[in-house]
Design a protein around this motif. Sequence first.
Motif, PDB file in Angstrom:
ATOM      1  N   SER A 103      13.990 -15.138 -11.795  1.00  0.00           N
ATOM      2  CA  SER A 103      12.556 -15.578 -12.680  1.00  0.00           C
ATOM      3  C   SER A 103      12.496 -14.257 -13.179  1.00  0.00           C
ATOM      4  O   SER A 103      12.250 -14.148 -14.635  1.00  0.00           O
ATOM      5  CB  SER A 103      11.662 -15.961 -11.654  1.00  0.00           C
ATOM      6  OG  SER A 103      11.844 -16.929 -10.800  1.00  0.00           O
ATOM      7  N   VAL A 126      14.453 -11.792 -14.300  1.00  0.00           N
ATOM      8  CA  VAL A 126      15.390 -11.683 -15.329  1.00  0.00           C
ATOM      9  C   VAL A 126      15.176 -12.651 -16.436  1.00  0.00           C
ATOM     10  O   VAL A 126      15.364 -12.232 -17.803  1.00  0.00           O
ATOM     11  CB  VAL A 126      16.771 -11.758 -14.850  1.00  0.00           C
ATOM     12  CG1 VAL A 126      17.737 -11.780 -15.846  1.00  0.00           C
ATOM     13  CG2 VAL A 126      17.081 -10.607 -13.866  1.00  0.00           C
ATOM     14  N   LEU A 127      15.048 -13.811 -16.265  1.00  0.00           N
ATOM     15  CA  LEU A 127      14.755 -14.857 -17.159  1.00  0.00           C
ATOM     16  C   LEU A 127      13.408 -14.469 -18.027  1.00  0.00           C
ATOM     17  O   LEU A 127      13.527 -14.619 -19.200  1.00  0.00           O
ATOM     18  CB  LEU A 127      14.433 -16.318 -16.241  1.00  0.00           C
ATOM     19  CG  LEU A 127      14.399 -17.413 -17.210  1.00  0.00           C
ATOM     20  CD1 LEU A 127      15.601 -17.831 -17.790  1.00  0.00           C
ATOM     21  CD2 LEU A 127      13.976 -18.526 -16.206  1.00  0.00           C
ATOM     22  N   LEU A 178      12.208 -11.819 -18.557  1.00  0.00           N
ATOM     23  CA  LEU A 178      12.600 -10.733 -19.602  1.00  0.00           C
ATOM     24  C   LEU A 178      13.555 -11.021 -20.599  1.00  0.00           C
ATOM     25  O   LEU A 178      13.008 -10.832 -21.831  1.00  0.00           O
ATOM     26  CB  LEU A 178      13.509  -9.412 -18.837  1.00  0.00           C
ATOM     27  CG  LEU A 178      13.588  -8.276 -19.245  1.00  0.00           C
ATOM     28  CD1 LEU A 178      12.247  -7.619 -19.671  1.00  0.00           C
ATOM     29  CD2 LEU A 178      14.657  -7.411 -18.708  1.00  0.00           C
ATOM     30  N   SER A 179      14.437 -11.827 -20.544  1.00  0.00           N
ATOM     31  CA  SER A 179      15.155 -12.288 -21.601  1.00  0.00           C
ATOM     32  C   SER A 179      14.616 -13.229 -22.413  1.00  0.00           C
ATOM     33  O   SER A 179      14.556 -13.235 -23.539  1.00  0.00           O
ATOM     34  CB  SER A 179      16.510 -12.859 -20.907  1.00  0.00           C
ATOM     35  OG  SER A 179      16.402 -14.304 -20.868  1.00  0.00           O
ATOM     36  N   SER A 180      13.502 -13.897 -21.881  1.00  0.00           N
ATOM     37  CA  SER A 180      12.659 -14.977 -22.795  1.00  0.00           C
ATOM     38  C   SER A 180      11.775 -14.147 -23.582  1.00  0.00           C
ATOM     39  O   SER A 180      11.625 -14.494 -24.820  1.00  0.00           O
ATOM     40  CB  SER A 180      11.923 -16.098 -21.931  1.00  0.00           C
ATOM     41  OG  SER A 180      12.976 -16.663 -21.061  1.00  0.00           O
ATOM     42  N   ALA A 213      12.315 -11.145 -24.748  1.00  0.00           N
ATOM     43  CA  ALA A 213      13.108 -10.403 -25.680  1.00  0.00           C
ATOM     44  C   ALA A 213      13.284 -11.430 -26.862  1.00  0.00           C
ATOM     45  O   ALA A 213      12.940 -11.123 -28.081  1.00  0.00           O
ATOM     46  CB  ALA A 213      14.284 -10.078 -24.973  1.00  0.00           C
ATOM     47  N   ARG A 214      13.605 -12.706 -26.242  1.00  0.00           N
ATOM     48  CA  ARG A 214      13.875 -13.795 -27.269  1.00  0.00           C
ATOM     49  C   ARG A 214      12.692 -14.045 -28.156  1.00  0.00           C
ATOM     50  O   ARG A 214      12.901 -14.539 -29.566  1.00  0.00           O
ATOM     51  CB  ARG A 214      14.369 -14.967 -26.709  1.00  0.00           C
ATOM     52  CG  ARG A 214      15.725 -15.242 -27.111  1.00  0.00           C
ATOM     53  CD  ARG A 214      16.281 -16.235 -26.799  1.00  0.00           C
ATOM     54  NE  ARG A 214      15.767 -17.365 -25.879  1.00  0.00           N
ATOM     55  CZ  ARG A 214      16.330 -18.315 -25.265  1.00  0.00           C
ATOM     56  NH1 ARG A 214      17.587 -18.557 -25.554  1.00  0.00           N
ATOM     57  NH2 ARG A 214      15.653 -19.429 -24.547  1.00  0.00           N
ATOM     58  N   LEU A 230      12.127 -11.394 -30.508  1.00  0.00           N
ATOM     59  CA  LEU A 230      12.978 -11.616 -31.733  1.00  0.00           C
ATOM     60  C   LEU A 230      12.459 -12.380 -32.842  1.00  0.00           C
ATOM     61  O   LEU A 230      12.523 -12.454 -34.089  1.00  0.00           O
ATOM     62  CB  LEU A 230      14.499 -11.923 -31.353  1.00  0.00           C
ATOM     63  CG  LEU A 230      15.055 -10.612 -30.667  1.00  0.00           C
ATOM     64  CD1 LEU A 230      16.417 -11.329 -30.351  1.00  0.00           C
ATOM     65  CD2 LEU A 230      15.124  -9.424 -31.554  1.00  0.00           C
ATOM     66  N   GLN A 252      11.317 -12.007 -36.705  1.00  0.00           N
ATOM     67  CA  GLN A 252      12.042 -12.969 -37.906  1.00  0.00           C
ATOM     68  C   GLN A 252      11.033 -13.284 -38.626  1.00  0.00           C
ATOM     69  O   GLN A 252      11.277 -13.143 -39.926  1.00  0.00           O
ATOM     70  CB  GLN A 252      13.057 -13.608 -37.250  1.00  0.00           C
ATOM     71  CG  GLN A 252      13.725 -14.387 -38.166  1.00  0.00           C
ATOM     72  CD  GLN A 252      14.325 -15.812 -37.682  1.00  0.00           C
ATOM     73  OE1 GLN A 252      14.405 -16.063 -36.530  1.00  0.00           O
ATOM     74  NE2 GLN A 252      14.594 -16.631 -38.688  1.00  0.00           N
ATOM     75  N   LEU A 289       6.208  -6.685 -47.648  1.00  0.00           N
ATOM     76  CA  LEU A 289       6.092  -5.351 -47.426  1.00  0.00           C
ATOM     77  C   LEU A 289       6.130  -4.712 -48.847  1.00  0.00           C
ATOM     78  O   LEU A 289       6.596  -4.934 -49.571  1.00  0.00           O
ATOM     79  CB  LEU A 289       7.330  -4.956 -46.652  1.00  0.00           C
ATOM     80  CG  LEU A 289       7.212  -5.342 -45.084  1.00  0.00           C
ATOM     81  CD1 LEU A 289       8.540  -5.043 -44.573  1.00  0.00           C
ATOM     82  CD2 LEU A 289       6.397  -4.629 -44.445  1.00  0.00           C
ATOM     83  N   LEU A 290       4.966  -3.697 -48.484  1.00  0.00           N
ATOM     84  CA  LEU A 290       4.625  -2.926 -49.972  1.00  0.00           C
ATOM     85  C   LEU A 290       4.349  -3.599 -51.130  1.00  0.00           C
ATOM     86  O   LEU A 290       5.224  -3.703 -52.018  1.00  0.00           O
ATOM     87  CB  LEU A 290       5.980  -1.750 -50.001  1.00  0.00           C
ATOM     88  CG  LEU A 290       6.086  -0.932 -48.930  1.00  0.00           C
ATOM     89  CD1 LEU A 290       7.589  -0.249 -49.134  1.00  0.00           C
ATOM     90  CD2 LEU A 290       5.036   0.021 -48.791  1.00  0.00           C
TER      91      LEU A 290
END
Lengths: 337, 285
Positions: free
Chosen positions: B259, B261-262, B264-266, B268-269, B272, B276, B284-285
Amino acid sequence: MANSGARSFLQAVATEEVATPLRVVQIEGLVVLKIIKHCKELSPALVTGQLLGLDVGSVLEVTNCFPFPIREEDEEIEAEGANYQLEMMRCLREVNVDNNTVGWYQSTLYGSFQTVELIETFMNYQENIRRCVCIIYDPSRSNQGVLALKALKLSDSFMELYRSNNFTGEQLRERNLSWVDIFEEIPIKVSNSALISAFMTELEPDTHVNQCDYDRLQLSTHPYLERNMEFLVECMDDLSMEQQKFQYYYRNLSRQQTQQQAWLQKRRAENMARRAAGEEPLPEEDPSNPIFKPIPEPSRLDSFLITNQVATYCNQINGVVGQSFSRLSLMKALHES
Amino acid sequence: MASGGPTVLQFPQASTNLTAKIHPLVIFNICDCFVRRPDQAERVIGTLLGSVLPDGTVDIRNCYAVPHNESSDQVALDIDYHHNMLSSQQKVNPREAIVGWFSTGSGVTGGSALIHDFYSREVPNPVHLTVDTGFKDEGRTIKAFVSVNLSLGDQQLAAQFQEIPLDLRMVEAERVGFDILKTTTVDRLPGDLEGMEATMERLLALIDDVYKYVDNVVEGRVAPDNNIGRFISDTVASLPKFSPQAFNKLVNDSFQDHSLVLYLSSIARTQLSLAQTLNTAAQLL
């Protein structure tokens, strides 16, 4: 008459090709086995090979392939490699194999394939063949009972941008291109000739369990997960490095702008004074001044690729963990019953 | 026969204890070559590559077709082609050497001895593999032969083809899954969880089978078989004995690890996708 007929036929083919985008990659079972054999035998070395086939409407048929010898950094050997390729194509043509390059395949470890080299290879291929794919096979993942084949191509918008080699934030925003849009994954279809299907049915009766099942029920996924996490952490480090580059750039940029402002104010004040004194005003711009030299913006390509890579790792981890969860529940249920 | 004295027809001593093992790729390749054979040709001939394992098994791992011309009593192989292809193949995998040759069609034919002779000069004791693409011989479509000399005294009379056992187990193909190799088209590759589901279903079916069998035996409907009984008891015994607490702890720990690890990766996703959206939205600027 015949000539004009042929030309119009060619034209017809050409226009048709433009119209239909690539939807499916259809691979022969033979190619699947060949790729697996080549990648597995030389694993953990990373290998590549060429895909041969036909381009039919929206389907790209991959009917055969041949492996490349492991590349070495030597001009002489490189020339030999090209010879090898020609020789092999000639030989295969003699036994009626489709001799039309449609792309290449390569092996990867833990899905770490999104590199600048891959894109460069893609661009090289794309120059000669309008429609090419890269098939990626991951031997490490296949040990988990999954057929880890992937067909990729670069998206058109990304290719355009890559040709102009202009990865500034402004350009990217203008084209509305984000990191998800670099690669396009194309669904894979596997086909076999009726003869092969007959042979397989005859040779291998339906079994209750096969090797795949054993692999899938393997309880220890830790090595795979650990490696994935390691790569993920590395990628995160790289990403933060890239981020620092950008921060540095923006800091420099804003410093430059304040400097420019200050200079401009000074110059205006000076001009005011000169005008009051009845002299010609000085120009408000001075290209020779170093503070007006534009600072080059770092390319976003690297950070895009890293982001993509991170996303791949995350997906892989999620997949593996999902499998583990079901395995653990199964284990628990078994033990209790 | 030569001058006087009794001559003896010598049969080869006890059959050779060679066996051959064949990689599924070879069968696929031969079939593909057969499908793509030239118009007038009735069969395809080619070279088998592989190695001889320490225990004497011939491991056939790769093959390629060699163009040939066949008339009533003559066979002409394209030897240049054969050598070119061989050197190309060895650039990729130098460990694969010639081990024999293949031909489609059922069994040995007249021309086979000639071709076999040629391959004997390339490698000692080549294996001849025949693949019956017409499925004439029910159940035995793929055969392997070696040649043994039949001599009368010192004089060689003929070569005899002797069939050798062939191992057709296909671990490699199993990994890919027969489901995609057996049928003529598969629209989509099976994903992670679907595969898992299928596997679990199969496991459950197997357990059910065992239950049924045991019940039948207990109730006297089926004659007990000691061997099967031993297998079942071995299987049951191979489950490690844990106290329920220890087992629960083990499972829960694993769950928690996964869990984490899951999670953590979630994260991160999510990060991201957030980055985006911000990146494309912000001016920007």
